[in-house]
Design an enzyme around this catalytic site. Structure first.
Site, PDB file in Angstrom:
ATOM      1  N   LYS A 190     -18.282  45.998  -0.330  1.00 53.78           N
ATOM      2  CA  LYS A 190     -18.672  44.731  -0.968  1.00 53.78           C
ATOM      3  C   LYS A 190     -20.192  44.594  -0.966  1.00 53.78           C
ATOM      4  CE  LYS A 190     -14.262  42.547  -0.024  1.00 53.78           C
ATOM      5  NZ  LYS A 190     -13.428  41.810   0.928  1.00 53.78           N
ATOM      6  N   GLN A 195     -14.266  38.006   5.949  1.00 54.08           N
ATOM      7  CA  GLN A 195     -13.265  39.058   5.817  1.00 54.08           C
ATOM      8  C   GLN A 195     -12.051  38.764   6.707  1.00 54.08           C
ATOM      9  OE1 GLN A 195     -13.507  41.834   3.675  1.00 54.08           O
ATOM     10  NE2 GLN A 195     -11.374  42.133   4.268  1.00 54.08           N
ATOM     11  N   ASP A 229     -13.982  33.696  -2.407  1.00 53.80           N
ATOM     12  CA  ASP A 229     -12.646  34.274  -2.231  1.00 53.80           C
ATOM     13  C   ASP A 229     -11.581  33.340  -2.821  1.00 53.80           C
ATOM     14  OD1 ASP A 229     -12.070  36.773  -1.280  1.00 53.80           O
ATOM     15  OD2 ASP A 229     -12.246  36.252   0.836  1.00 53.80           O
TER      16      ASP A 229
END
Ligand code: NDP
Length: 294
Positions: free
Chosen positions: A52, A96, A119
């Site tokens: 990422k 994460q 997200d």
């Protein structure tokens, strides 16, 4: 039958994003910024966070990576999230998952400023998506809908069956399909006659996490199949890595479906591209600019 090339679609999208990032930089005088937080040393998560960060920099954005040790307290993690919420250089925040067991995941996700929630897991964004308002949408289903629209154009009136109802994939996938005017069925582990239901789908999305569960005879001839699953089979020999397979028995499905996403190289690469797209959108919104067409 065609294979839907997610790798190529993601590369093309990332190029378009990089061009829009350059334009944003010129207009605003700074680059969009994405902060990624990793707690602990889970090897898979560590690889994801690395990719990422790399993709963010390749797109011309600023990348801030925070690697915290597994013993980090919930209070310290919440304090970091709040600091990133207040940081003007940061347009997107991604924590994460999974988090260590001593940390309340939903508390952390709901502390992220919804306007920076790239997200799309915050209840505000989930709620906005459900009622049809502009929202930051979870990256994996967002990538799937992008591939479906490229493949099929107008989805209206098509019957879509989504197998899986997680908050990360299944539910937002169903909402996005509904927003495209598909007729949507959501199936899950308690669904009866799953095979027959799957066989009625013009669009079949498998987001289950069970290796090759969807067989060729579950698929309506001519259907478009999106395989979200990422499953690693046990290694054939000691020391080797097991093969990566999806939730669909791809070879069987290929004889029946019109198009299918392979694993790897289908949905996976789109997820990071959509994370960049969300960061770009969040940066525009924070600057009071209209979201760019991608
Ligand atoms: P979850 O485990 O959270 O959800 C799985 C869903 O599948 C649940 O709704 C569950 O039903 C349903 N399910 C389980 N077994 C069956 C069954 N036998 N029949 C029908 N439905 C079943 O997984 P995620 O949604 O997070 O992920 C799904 C898959 O997608 C995984 O393989 C994951 O690795 C992959 N993934 C891939 C990404 C990518 O970038 N390509 C990103 C995210 C996930 P119930 O709710 O009843 O338990």
């Amino acid at each position: 039958m065609s294979r839907i090339d997610g790798k190529a679609a993601a590369a093309a999208l990332r190029e378009r994003i990089a061009a829009k990032v350059a334009a944003f930089r010129q207009q605003v005088g700074r680059a969009p910024g994405l902060a990624v937080v990793l707690v602990g040393e889970d090897p898979a998560s560590s690889v994801y966070v690395g990719s990422k960060g790399k993709a963010t920099i390749e797109a011309g954005m600023e990348s801030f990576t925070h690697r915290l040790n597994a013993a980090t307290s919930e209070a310290d993690l919440l304090a970091l999230v709040k600091k990133l919420n207040a940081d003007e250089r940061v347009d997107g925040i991604l924590v994460q998952l999974p988090l260590p067991a001593h940390v309340d995941e939903s508390k952390v996700l709901d502390t992220i400023d919804p306007s920076k929630d790239v997200d799309g897991f915050h209840v505000i964004n989930a709620g906005k998506l459900a009622v049809g308002q502009e929202a930051l949408v979870p990256c994996t289903p967002y990538g799937c809908i992008h591939l479906l629209k490229e493949e099929l154009g107008d989805l209206s009136g098509l019957h879509a069956v989504v197998i899986g109802r997680s908050n990360i994939v299944g539910k937002p996938m169903a909402q996005l399909l509904l927003a495209e005017n598909a007729t949507v069925t959501i199936a899950h582990s308690r669904t009866r006659n799953l095979q027959e239901i799957a066989r009625t789908a013009d669009i079949l999305v498998a987001a289950v996490g069970r290796p090759e569960m969807v067989k060729g005879d579950w698929i309506k001839p001519g259907a478009t199949v999106i395989d979200v699953g990422i499953n690693r089979l046990p290694p054939a020999e000691e020391g080797a890595r097991g093969k990566l397979v999806g939730d669909v028995a791809t070879e069987e499905a290929e004889g029946v479906a019109k198009a299918i996403t392979p694993v790897p190289g289908g949905v996976g690469p789109m997820t990071i591209a959509m994370l960049l797209a969300n960061t770009l959108r969040a940066a525009h919104a924070r600057e009071g600019l209209e979201a760019p067409e991608l």
